[in-house]
Structure formats: C-alpha cells, structure tokens
Write an enzyme that holds these catalytic residues in place. Structure first.
Site, PDB file in Angstrom:
ATOM      1  N   HIS B  39       0.837  -1.198   0.000  1.00 37.00           N
ATOM      2  CA  HIS B  39       0.000   0.000   0.000  1.00 37.00           C
ATOM      3  C   HIS B  39       0.876   1.253   0.000  1.00 37.00           C
ATOM      4  O   HIS B  39       1.204   1.793   1.052  1.00 37.00           O
ATOM      5  CB  HIS B  39      -0.905   0.002   1.224  1.00 37.00           C
ATOM      6  CG  HIS B  39      -1.819  -1.186   1.292  1.00 37.00           C
ATOM      7  ND1 HIS B  39      -1.407  -2.422   1.745  1.00 37.00           N
ATOM      8  CD2 HIS B  39      -3.126  -1.334   0.943  1.00 37.00           C
ATOM      9  CE1 HIS B  39      -2.429  -3.273   1.677  1.00 37.00           C
ATOM     10  NE2 HIS B  39      -3.481  -2.650   1.203  1.00 37.00           N
ATOM     11  N   THR B  42      -1.003   6.043   0.613  1.00 40.66           N
ATOM     12  CA  THR B  42      -1.135   6.864   1.808  1.00 40.66           C
ATOM     13  C   THR B  42       0.230   7.179   2.402  1.00 40.66           C
ATOM     14  O   THR B  42       0.457   8.282   2.910  1.00 40.66           O
ATOM     15  CB  THR B  42      -2.013   6.139   2.853  1.00 40.66           C
ATOM     16  OG1 THR B  42      -3.266   5.839   2.255  1.00 40.66           O
ATOM     17  CG2 THR B  42      -2.240   7.005   4.071  1.00 40.66           C
ATOM     18  N   HIS B  79      -2.635  -0.844   7.118  1.00 39.41           N
ATOM     19  CA  HIS B  79      -2.164  -1.200   5.770  1.00 39.41           C
ATOM     20  C   HIS B  79      -1.112  -0.212   5.282  1.00 39.41           C
ATOM     21  O   HIS B  79      -0.282  -0.529   4.468  1.00 39.41           O
ATOM     22  CB  HIS B  79      -3.333  -1.277   4.784  1.00 39.41           C
ATOM     23  CG  HIS B  79      -4.101  -0.004   4.656  1.00 39.41           C
ATOM     24  ND1 HIS B  79      -5.227   0.267   5.410  1.00 39.41           N
ATOM     25  CD2 HIS B  79      -3.919   1.097   3.887  1.00 39.41           C
ATOM     26  CE1 HIS B  79      -5.695   1.465   5.091  1.00 39.41           C
ATOM     27  NE2 HIS B  79      -4.915   1.980   4.179  1.00 39.41           N
ATOM     28  N   PRO B 128      -6.994  -4.437  10.954  1.00 35.74           N
ATOM     29  CA  PRO B 128      -8.464  -4.445  10.924  1.00 35.74           C
ATOM     30  C   PRO B 128      -8.949  -3.024  11.216  1.00 35.74           C
ATOM     31  O   PRO B 128      -8.715  -2.499  12.310  1.00 35.74           O
ATOM     32  CB  PRO B 128      -8.823  -5.426  12.043  1.00 35.74           C
ATOM     33  CG  PRO B 128      -7.579  -6.257  12.243  1.00 35.74           C
ATOM     34  CD  PRO B 128      -6.446  -5.310  11.993  1.00 35.74           C
ATOM     35  N   ASN B 201      -8.662  11.447   2.433  1.00 37.69           N
ATOM     36  CA  ASN B 201      -8.152  11.472   1.055  1.00 37.69           C
ATOM     37  C   ASN B 201      -9.215  11.086   0.035  1.00 37.69           C
ATOM     38  O   ASN B 201      -8.971  11.102  -1.168  1.00 37.69           O
ATOM     39  CB  ASN B 201      -6.871  10.633   0.918  1.00 37.69           C
ATOM     40  CG  ASN B 201      -7.120   9.158   1.142  1.00 37.69           C
ATOM     41  OD1 ASN B 201      -8.148   8.612   0.756  1.00 37.69           O
ATOM     42  ND2 ASN B 201      -6.155   8.499   1.778  1.00 37.69           N
ATOM     43  N   HIS B 283      -3.941   2.975  -3.770  1.00 30.59           N
ATOM     44  CA  HIS B 283      -4.174   2.587  -2.378  1.00 30.59           C
ATOM     45  C   HIS B 283      -3.458   1.286  -2.061  1.00 30.59           C
ATOM     46  O   HIS B 283      -2.749   1.199  -1.063  1.00 30.59           O
ATOM     47  CB  HIS B 283      -5.677   2.429  -2.120  1.00 30.59           C
ATOM     48  CG  HIS B 283      -6.004   1.730  -0.840  1.00 30.59           C
ATOM     49  ND1 HIS B 283      -6.322   2.400   0.307  1.00 30.59           N
ATOM     50  CD2 HIS B 283      -6.041   0.413  -0.528  1.00 30.59           C
ATOM     51  CE1 HIS B 283      -6.535   1.524   1.278  1.00 30.59           C
ATOM     52  NE2 HIS B 283      -6.377   0.311   0.790  1.00 30.59           N
ATOM     53  N   GLU B 440     -20.254  -2.663  23.345  1.00 27.85           N
ATOM     54  CA  GLU B 440     -19.402  -3.788  23.733  1.00 27.85           C
ATOM     55  C   GLU B 440     -18.092  -3.805  22.951  1.00 27.85           C
ATOM     56  O   GLU B 440     -17.036  -4.157  23.485  1.00 27.85           O
ATOM     57  CB  GLU B 440     -20.146  -5.114  23.508  1.00 27.85           C
ATOM     58  CG  GLU B 440     -21.454  -5.253  24.289  1.00 27.85           C
ATOM     59  CD  GLU B 440     -22.631  -4.553  23.628  1.00 27.85           C
ATOM     60  OE1 GLU B 440     -22.494  -4.066  22.473  1.00 27.85           O
ATOM     61  OE2 GLU B 440     -23.704  -4.481  24.261  1.00 27.85           O
ATOM     62  N   HIS B 502     -30.156 -14.215  23.498  1.00 27.99           N
ATOM     63  CA  HIS B 502     -29.234 -13.891  24.589  1.00 27.99           C
ATOM     64  C   HIS B 502     -28.482 -15.112  25.129  1.00 27.99           C
ATOM     65  O   HIS B 502     -27.615 -14.952  25.980  1.00 27.99           O
ATOM     66  CB  HIS B 502     -30.008 -13.216  25.736  1.00 27.99           C
ATOM     67  CG  HIS B 502     -30.320 -11.772  25.472  1.00 27.99           C
ATOM     68  ND1 HIS B 502     -30.966 -11.349  24.332  1.00 27.99           N
ATOM     69  CD2 HIS B 502     -30.030 -10.634  26.174  1.00 27.99           C
ATOM     70  CE1 HIS B 502     -31.084 -10.027  24.361  1.00 27.99           C
ATOM     71  NE2 HIS B 502     -30.517  -9.574  25.457  1.00 27.99           N
ATOM     72  N   ARG B 549     -25.333 -16.683  35.460  1.00 28.00           N
ATOM     73  CA  ARG B 549     -26.352 -15.820  36.051  1.00 28.00           C
ATOM     74  C   ARG B 549     -26.978 -16.524  37.249  1.00 28.00           C
ATOM     75  O   ARG B 549     -27.200 -15.931  38.295  1.00 28.00           O
ATOM     76  CB  ARG B 549     -27.451 -15.525  35.031  1.00 28.00           C
ATOM     77  CG  ARG B 549     -28.668 -14.830  35.642  1.00 28.00           C
ATOM     78  CD  ARG B 549     -29.731 -14.529  34.591  1.00 28.00           C
ATOM     79  NE  ARG B 549     -30.791 -13.710  35.128  1.00 28.00           N
ATOM     80  CZ  ARG B 549     -32.027 -14.140  35.378  1.00 28.00           C
ATOM     81  NH1 ARG B 549     -32.373 -15.381  35.113  1.00 28.00           N
ATOM     82  NH2 ARG B 549     -32.931 -13.311  35.883  1.00 28.00           N
TER      83      ARG B 549
END
Lengths: 710, 710
Positions: B39, B42, B79, B128, B201, B283, B440, B502, B549
């Site tokens: 890459h 950038t 990347h 990621p 960009n 890219h 979460e 759940h 629980r």
C-alpha cells in the site's frame, strides 16, 4: 432540524384510544409481574407511540401479516417485546390474553424477545441491540429495489410497491456501532421510506445515561443527512404525552421522502408508575405488587384485577382489522392493475415469491476448463455475472472490496442516488450493485433486512477475516432462518503478504459453529458454480461462500462419479461432500486404505498426496468437503458411501484450525491444519513454513494408517 | 469548529525537512515496488504529516521505545505500515534500509501490517480498520488513570505522567462502527490528551468514497463533543502541502486539553505520483516501474536508483535521537523528583512495571462456605471487591450491565468527568469504575488500548453472547499478547427467560478457538477466586472469565487433592483442569472407570452423576476443567494424572456445543451438550427440556463405557 409542528393534520384521538393505551401499560406491568421477570418500563411509556403507529399510521392487515404491500414495523429494542406483543393483541393478529399471560415461558408465542417465524406480526428477531435499527435500513433498501424492479416508472406514492418502514429504537440501539454504520448509509442513500422513533428515555441498565452517553444524537443524524425532529414530552416541566405532537411529527417524517427521518421522542421510562418511573430498575425487573397496584390506581384500573381488558376498548382497537381489510382491498385493486399492465414483472414476482429459480439455470453456469489455475474468487465473479442476467432478484456488493471479492455484477448500476455517481461507478436509486463502504457489520445487518423484507436475494462481500465484525448479524440470520448470503474471499494464509491481522485461522471453524449457517468452501472453479446454485436454491437459512485469493488448479473431471483415476463431476458439491478422486490401482477403483478429506485450496494437496501415496502402493480416496452442513444433512447411506466407517485411517486438510475435523477423522485420524497465527510473506512460503503441503498430507496418511492398525 | 490558525507558532521547516519527507515518499514507492505488492499511496501523501509528528511534535526517545513518559503514536490504517516504518527508520528506532527492502517478506521486521512486540516503536498491531482509533481512546483513558493514580495533584502539564496520544486515522477507520462507539465515549470523557489526524483522502479501494461515504464527519465529531479543525490542502484549487497550517492545527489540538481533537486533513492519496495519485489503484498496489520513475523525477530523485537516501538528510532526520535524549533527560529529573516526593506511589509503580502482584494476595481472596448456592457472577463481584483495595492497578466496568456482570469495585468513583455524575454514580476523571454504555466492541478495544499503554489491569464486562460484538478486538488482544480481561456473565441457557438471542451456544467453543485467549469458566464460587488470581498473574495474553447468572452449589472441599469422597481444594484451577472428585468406593479412591469432564454450572451435574454411578458400582472421576488453555500448558505427566489415557470412557458436560470436546473424550467418549439454539423459559425447564441433566450424564457415562469396551 424541522420543528415538529410542520404537519398539523389533526389526530382522531378519543377516550377509547386513551383507554387502549392505558390498557397496554397495565398489561405490560401485569405480564411481567406474572412471570416475575422481564422489561415492563419501555412498554409502558412507549405505549402511546406504539399504539399511534399500529392504529393511526401504519398500513397493515392483521389478518394477513405477510401482505406484500404492508408497512413494516421493527422494534429494535427487542427486550421491550411487550411493546409489540400488546399491539399485536390489540390489533387482532391472533395473540390473545392467554399468550400475554404466558410471557417468557416455555413454548409460548411470547418469548422474552420477539422471534421471527414464531409469532405472527414479528418482522424480525430483535434483542441484540443495534441489529433491528441496522436491519431496518436493509428493509428500506429492499423496498426501493423491489419498487425499481417491478414498478420503476410509477409516480411517487402510487405504486403497490410503495410503503413505509417504521422503527422504534432505544438509547442502546443508538449507541451501538452497527447502527452508526447503517445510519450513515441510510443518509447517504436518501432513504425517504424510513422513519425512526428514537425513544430517548435517558435510562438504561446503569440508570441515568449521562454516565456514558452525552453526545448530541440529532446533530449526529443531521451529519449523516437525516431529517431530524424532536418531540419532548418533558419540555413543559411536567410530563405531558402530547400524542398530537408525535402524530404530526410522524406525518412530517413520512412526508419527507428525500431522506430518512428520526424523531427523538423524550419519554419517561415506566410512566406513570408512581414510584419506579424514570429508574434503571423499571427497565428490566418486575414492578412488584405494590407498584403494579399503584400504577392501576393512577390509571383508574382496579388494583385487585390482573389482565383487565374492557371489551369495548378492545373492540375499538381491533377496528384496525376492518380498516386494514379496506386498505388491503384498495391495494389489491392497484396490484391487480399493476399485474395486468406488467405481465412480465408479475411473472417474475410470482416466481420469486414462490422461492423458485428459473428453469435452465444449469445451462448458464460457466464451465471452467481444466488445466488452468483460477482463484475461486475469480470463478465466483464469473458465476455471479453468468447468473446476473437470468436472476434479476440477485443483487449485492462489497464492503469496499468489490474488486477483491469479485462481487460486482457488471453492467448494472450501483444502488445509490444518481448524485452519488463517481468516475468508477454509475448510480441509480434502483441499481443493483451495493457499496457498503468499510462497514462490514452494517453490510451483514442490511442484507438481513433485505432478506426479511422481500424475496430478493442479496449478498455482501468482505474478507473472511472480517466476518468477525459481522458475527452478531450472521448469528441472527441463522437464528431467524433467513437466506442472507455472505461472500468471504481471502480465506486463509493463502492471502499472503497482508499477514496475521488479515489471515483467517479460526474463522472456518467458528463460522461452522453457528447453528444454521452453511459455510461453503469450494475446492476449484467448477465447484464454485454448483455452490452458488445450491445456495440460491435454499431459502431457509443463510450461507457464506468462502473463496481463495490465490489461484488453485481447475481439476480435470469426468461427467459422473469418480472412477479409477477419473475425477467426479462437481455435482456432488450440492451434497456438501463427495468423492472427488477414488482410491485406485492401475486405473481401477479399489477400496480405500485411507481417506483424505479436504476443502478449498487444500483439495489440491489431497489430490497430490493421493498420487504420491498411490505410487507407494497406498490407496487413498480424496473427499472434497465444501460444506460440512450440507453433508451432514445427507442420509446415512450416502455419508457412509463417502466416508466408510471401516476406514479408520483418515486425514483432514484445511489451512485453518483442526477444530471440528476430529469428528470426521476420529482417534486414529490426523489433521493437517494451522494451530497458530499466520505471518506476512508470499503465500507459497507460508504454506511451506507452516507445513501445509502435499508431503505433510502423505506423511499424516501413513501416520494415521499406523494408528488405525493399532 | 475552530479555525486552524488559532495557533501561530512558527514551524522550523528547512529544505532538509522537505527532502526527508520526499525521501519517505520515494522509499514507500520503492519498498512496495520491490516486493510487488502493498500500500504505497497513503504512505506517500501522509509523509509530511507523519514526519511532522515524529520530528516536530512528539516527545519520544528512539533509543528507548518503552520510555514511560513518551507520547504514543497510533497508526490506525495499518495497511499504510510504511507510514510508520519509514518514520521509525528516519527517527533511528533501529529499522534500517534493509528492513524496508524486506517489506512484507518472511521473518522481516516490516510485515504487511505493523505488529506489536515485533518491531520496536510499534505501539499496537493495526490492520483491521477501526481498531487503532478505538484503542487510542483506551490509551488516553490509561494516561489519565495513571496520572490520577500516581500524580493526581500536579498542575496540568507538569507531571511526568502527562503526555499526548497522537493518532492517524483513515476514511476506513472513520466509517467503522467501533470508532463511532469509542469516539462518542472519548467526547463524553473530555479526553484532552487525544489528537487525531484524519486523513481525508476521499479514496478507498472502491475508488472515490462518494459512492458510500458522504456524511459530514466533523459535524459528527462535534456532536460527540470533540474539538474539530479542517486543514484542506486542496482548498486553493491546487494541491499545496501547507505543513505550517497542519503544524498550527496540531499545536492547537494539543493545546485543547478539555476535549479530544480531530483534524480533518484533506490530502490527495499518492501525491505526487504523476499518473496514479488520487486513484483507488494507488491505495493497494505497486505503482509499476514507470510511475515510480515518474515520481522520482517529480521529486528530483534519480529514477535509475532505488532506496536512495541522502546521508545528510538522514542525519538531519535522526537528530531527533538527540532531541529525544534531551527530553528524556529532562523527564528523568522530573520523574526522580516525583519518586522522591511519592515513595508509596513509586513503589506501586515499580511493582506494576515489574508485572508483580502484591505479596499476600491469597489472604484477601474470599472463601465461600459450602452448602450455599452462589452464582459465579456474584462470587466474581465479591472477589473483585476483595482485590480492589490491594490492587490499585485493577479497574474496569461494564457495557451498561454493571449490576448484572457484578463488575463494580464498590466505593470507587466512576472514571468520568465530575459533571457526568448521576444519582447512581459519582464521577471523577481519575476514577476507577468504567461505564462503556451499550458499546461492547469499543469496550474491548478500549481495554486493549489501556493494556497497551501501561501496566494497569483493566476489564470490561458484558453478557457472554455479546462477546460476538467484540471478536475483532478480542482477536487482536490475543494476536498482540496483551493481558486484556473480559468478564462475561450469563454464560448459557442458564440465563433463562431472555431466550435464544441472549443465550450462548457456540460462544465457549468459538472463543476457545481464538489462539492465545484463555477462556476461564469456574465451576463454583471458590473456583472464581483462583481464576481471577491466575488471570492477574499472567501478563502475556488476554483472558475472559465466564460466569453464570444462576446460582450454583458451592462444593464442600478438602484442603488438598481429591481423595476418596473428599473434594479437592480449588487450587487446581490454576492448572486449568484438575480432579475435583475422585472415583471412589466405600470412601476410598479407586481407579476410575469413567471420567466426567465438566465446566462451570455443569460441574454440579457431573458431581451428581458421579454419585449416581457410584451407587450402581461404577467408579466415576469428576474433572473440573475451568480453562482448557491452562490445562493444555501443563506437562504431559500432570495431564495424564488428571485424564489417564487408559480410561477411554469419558463424558464431557457443558451447556454449549460439544465442539472441541471430542479431543478430550475421543471416539468412545460422549458429550452432553447443546447443539441448537435455546429458548425463552425458566432455566431449570430449559436444562430439563434440552437434556442437560445429571441423569443424562450418567446415561452417557454408561454408553461410553459400553463403547470403550468394544
């Protein structure tokens, strides 16, 4: 932000309506009290909003919850299932008082969270926060796409395919990242058919949301390009449930057809419970006998009675059945007119409503010549483009990886407003190519919404590793049994240089672990075509097709079952696993000494190992197992014919965890697998360094043979 | 939005700086060209920004990448690893030209994406999208918490614990939902120590981002409560890299200490590549020889040479080493002064930097009396509250489920600005209790950031089912080897009425599938204490504690190993699996006929089945297996002592998929498991209906005994 008074149509709201709303509140409190747990608060304070939608705004026919022309209603905070169940009861969807009394108990129609395919009138299973709101964007996509497919030229509001997607969302839904992704897309797409009521009650489980949630929500939605309105029932200092104000805002939202609408409705959770309103406790616990009695006193109900419903009030509410029938009848006329004017479209609609593929689909599937290496992602792109012309219901795209995932049906416009066209992509609001941006989770939730709304078949593409971002939506598609399709390319260390952050290791095993999801990993280009066809033939659960980045051999095959040294045709893919290459000796089929079970890019290793073993006098059968789930659905005789129980020497080959293969190879079996993270390097080097090679397969076969003898 | 000219400090920017920036661009193009993929775009256009940060703004000491007082730099678009690698090279972190030449090849220091613990100067593994930016919020949390822990009273900017978190983020990072969640929290938290450069960009893989991303990003960040600035290098119609403008904006951002800052920097990707700048191609692909040559010509480099670095330019850039040493020396003085003035704090810091727990921690662990049923979540809350006073480094909270997850260390303030206090929670910017809201994924990413930034130990809580929302962050914590802690309660159908949305089914298996994650599911209250202690003793990888629980029995135990009918002490938890109850006859230990292996709430079923089997003359040993990963790390002798190979009759018991247990029970073994989704009802009913009972365990044991005999 528009004022909420832009639309001043006067609401027809009588004492009977008020009484129906109060009945809803009391029923919510009673139902939770009876079972001893649940979520009464929102069902009480949102009762006016829900009643308004079901009785004054939505076009629906309680006698036919599947009516094609209905408005859709999505309750994103699924924990407030009573909000929906009570309206289904009051609207005559078939839920009765006994069902409400059975809330959250075994085998009832009123489980803790609303379940699709379980209770009539439930459009989507909700509960994991964010999913309902995110999928509602998919409902709105589908409405627009179907309108474009069947009635593109009709004037706005005149088509039988025009309707509105109504959503109730909660503070929790608004906080979840998946809704941020989907809401950004909704604004971008100018979804004028989407209306969201955001119940800003300022209370969640940890009580006042000020501890974690102080952003300016409407400003954020403005930034996404939404039409925003605020209805604040606390603005006078008193709590005044001004239903006219909300009604006007809802009408204004519906009237705004150039962008999605959100109405922030400031409510007090649990209103009008005398002591527990506006607390975290009322969100998720029974009120207790005293508080329920107090509530009934406030509302003029008999505190000594439970589940009290005035029959006149119920009759008043259920008048919606007749209004629905009238609307339905009007729609039927317009639909029939459309059918007559559009026989071709009507035939197409009939076919897809019947969940049928067109005849002769096999004829269009591309056949890939053997001897030429092709990546399965490239093959998938070719298959999609072959299917595109004969399957107008097939559409989809990628989360910013179109060229990598090979998900573009060429020659089609992108599903975006014309103004969003770029040099690379031509936009049309009725287009076919989806662009999710770098929003994998919303991509999956939106495709779920599309699959729930109608019978078009939509797919989303990303790298297999990023299925991790999509898991909550994938699981819901499987739990609901909707046929969402996932295209996952770059399926192993075979992607090479991008390294361990991008290389799936556990994903194949962990996706197969999702009950009801079909994970399909074809072994060569010709397996890809059958894989797609089989996925499209199934309408009852989701499937993901898992594709290589790197080229793999296209096997030379015969036309039938494997025989001697002739490989099988790819037809066996539809059965999930099949004998690709027989154990053979001197060109004749012989009983297998060892079974080599492989998927995807590793099938070639099994094929090479078979030859090497054969040269040493060991008869090895190669089983290609593109879809464990499909294989497990075959009858025992077929499974035994592929994997004879007597043959204990077995090797699985997959460039991922062995997890799950032990069931196939048994104690004497061996697995060629990857039990650690990958690395950044050329993929050939990686397969070598990590010992995923034909030599390793052959060695494992001998090892397994030895183990099986003991 | 502030204008970018509020801070007018003049940047010292010479021809040598310019040349260094251009060298960075050429190196990026050369490195990708050499390996043939990667890459470059950038890394070329962001070179001025990255150089500014490393050479003009950041406080860092390239000779000690672990310096406690350093500013942190996070490259969220992993990347673009060259953006970072080249600055590490130019700054003298030990990366040399040969390393850049080895980009994306086997065993190099320059893998495709930056990897923590692999390359000096890399603060976090990124790739990621979204994770870097989301975790940077955790870095900022940690800086503030450590400052509060060690030097709360120092005036702003005077403490050795004061520093800045600098982030580069891309269009992709901004689109991901996890960053929406984390950014909302960052604004809420008023994180004045966080500065984000958003590289707008306008190009991603599908080319112009207008096809999917047209929201008003800065307006969204304003809605979150951020300080926003725009630096548009295209505003004149020409592309002018006004580094002074960016520098001023960065200074203004740093000077804004009451809220986090984002600077939207409009760049042209791949600038100044003559033909491919501003395209999707640049890219993620090599430029090709002609374009690389063209780039060099534009920049006045010799097109015939590769990896050309002027030694004077390099020396100029590496002067940052001396500046860093000077800053370091200044800091050392202030740190020593702090140590002398704060001996207690200094001792604490020394302990936690040494990754040690205080002596006598065993003494504070609560002992739960047998005979009383306690949910493991309640036990976990008690353990946390016992540890709280002796472990100031321990902090955390829940994603809006504090009371359900039992994650609150009582008597501590919440980690929020004082102004965010509510009736239920008292806020302090240096507080200890975290509130993530219903986010979460961000919770997990933020805890990763905390764990990367310093050596405090942070945890996040949610329901086990919602670990699905967190998987990308969980996987990264495991891949990086950072000791993030996850508290997951409501761990099975045992949660009851909330139903299948759940109820975890596949989550235990799929979390265990994440390489490097310890999944810990204690079987009773006393196992919980040892579990927590063992997790806290480990600093090299993440762990999740999985809690019920519902109440479960607290077993009566002896003080050592199991013997006859005396149960073992819970000490064996630290080994992952241990003999809880021996196979016995008439009170004496006998060789086991069958092994019952169970986790969590199902250990009680194994215990009951043991008794039932014993009554029938079958000697059954119960193995509690709270952590498969810890067990697998024990030596073979220990494992054999717990699970003797000779005993082939085995039953696993877990209220989730059997997936993964086959390795323990073998071909003759049986698994009591749940292979489908749950349902909404009382949990006792569910265990009964789904056949997860002591009777079923006993029956499976007999079945397995029969199979083992054959």
């Amino acid at each position: 932000m528009l004022s909420s008074t832009t639309n001043s149509a006067t609401l027809d709201w009588t004492r009977a309506d008020e009484r129906a709303v109060d009945t809803a509140r009391v029923l919510a409190a009673d139902a939770v009290e009876k079972v001893g747990n649940g979520h009464p608060g929102t069902a009480m304070s949102l009762a006016p909003a829900a009643y308004l939608l079901f009785h004054k705004l939505m076009r629906h026919d309680p006698r036919d919850p599947d009516w094609l022309g209905r408005d859709r209603f999505i309750l994103s905070p699924g924990h407030s299932s009573l909000t929906l169940y009570i309206q289904l009861f009051l609207s005559g969807y078939g839920l009765e008082l006994d069902d409400l009394k059975a809330l959250r108990t075994w085998d009832s129609l009123t489980p803790g969270h609303p379940e699709y395919k379980h209770t009539a009138g439930v459009e989507i299973t909700t509960g994991p926060l964010g999913q309902g709101l995110a999928s509602s964007v998919g409902f709105a996509y589908s409405q627009r796409r179907m309108r474009g497919l069947f009635d593109a030229d009709a004037a706005e509001g005149t088509s039988p395919f025009d309707h509105t997607i109504w959503v109730i969302a909660s503070d929790g839904d608004i906080q979840e990242g998946v809704t941020s992704e989907a809401s950004s897309l909704a604004g971008h797409q100018e979804l004028g058919n989407l209306v969201v009521v955001y119940d800003e009650n300022h209370i969640s489980i940890e009580d006042d949301t000020d501890i974690s949630f102080t952003e300016d929500v409407l400003k954020r939605y403005e930034a996404y390009g939404w039409h925003t309105q605020r209805v604040d029932w606390t603005e006078t200092g008193e709590y005044v449930e001004d239903v006219q104000e909300l009604y006007s805002a809802l009408l204004a939202a519906k009237a705004e057809t150039s962008k999605p609408s959100i109405i922030s409705l400031r409510t007090i959770i649990g209103y009008p419970a005398p002591k527990k309103q506006n607390t975290g406790k009322i969100h998720g616990s029974a009120l207790g006998a005293d508080e329920v009695a107090g509530l009934k006193e406030v509302l003029g109900f008999d505190p000594a009675k439970s589940f009290e419903v005035d029959q006149d009030v119920l009759a008043h509410a259920r008048a919606v059945v007749d209004r629905g029938a009238a609307a339905r009848s009007e729609w039927d006329s317009s639909f029939e007119a459309w059918q007559q004017a559009n026989p071709e479209g009507a035939a197409l609609l009939e076919r897809i409503e019947a969940k049928k593929l067109p005849a002769g689909i096999d004829a269009v599937l591309p056949v890939f010549e053997s001897g030429k290496d092709v990546s399965t992602r490239a093959a998938s792109g070719k298959v999609l483009n072959a299917l595109g012309p004969v399957l107008p219901e097939l559409w989809g795209g990628s989360a910013d990886l179109a060229e990598s995932n090979n998900t573009t049906i060429e020659g089609s416009a992108s599903f975006i407003p014309v103004s969003r066209s770029t040099d690379a992509w031509k936009g049309n609001p009725y287009g076919r190519v989806l662009h999710f941006g770098i929003r994998e989770h919303a991509a999956a939730s939106i495709v779920n919404g599309i699959s729930l709304h109608g019978r078009t078949r939509a797919f989303s593409g990303t790298f297999l590793i990023f299925s991790d971002y999509q898991r909550p939506a994938i699981r819901l598609s499987a739990l609901m049994g909707v046929p969402s399709i996932y295209v996952w390319s770059h399926d192993s260390i075979g992607l090479g240089e991008d390294g361990p952050t991008h290389q799936p290791v556990e994903q194949l095993s962990t996706l197969r672990a999702i009950v009801g999801l079909d994970v399909v990993r074809p072994g060569d280009a010709n397996e890809v075509g059958i894989a797609w066809k089989t996925m499209l033939e199934n309408h009852e659960n989701p499937a993901g097709i898992v594709l290589t980045r790197q080229n793999v051999p296209t096997f030379a095959r015969g036309n039938g079952a494997a025989q001697g040294d002739t490989f099988a045709s790819p037809a066996g893919v539809a059965k999930g696993g099949y004998v690709l290459a027989e154990a053979s000796k001197d060109g004749a089929t012989v009983p297998a000494d060892v079974l080599l079970i492989a998927t995807g890019s590793e099938v070639q290793l099994a094929v090479q190992a078979r030859e090497a073993l054969q040269a040493e006098g060991i008869a090895a059968r190669v089983v290609s197992m593109p879809c464990v789930e499909w294989f497990n659905k075959q009858d025992a005789a077929y499974r035994e014919s592929v994997l004879p129980a007597a043959v204990k020497a077995r090797v699985s080959v997959e460039a991922g965890l062995a997890l799950g293969w032990r069931e196939f190879v048994g104690d004497a079996g061996r697995s060629i697998s990857l039990e650690h993270y990958g690395a950044s390097a050329d993929y050939k080097r990686l397969f070598q360094e990590f010992g995923i090679t034909a030599e390793a397969v052959a060695a494992a076969a001998k090892d397994s043979l030895a183990a099986a003898r003991n």
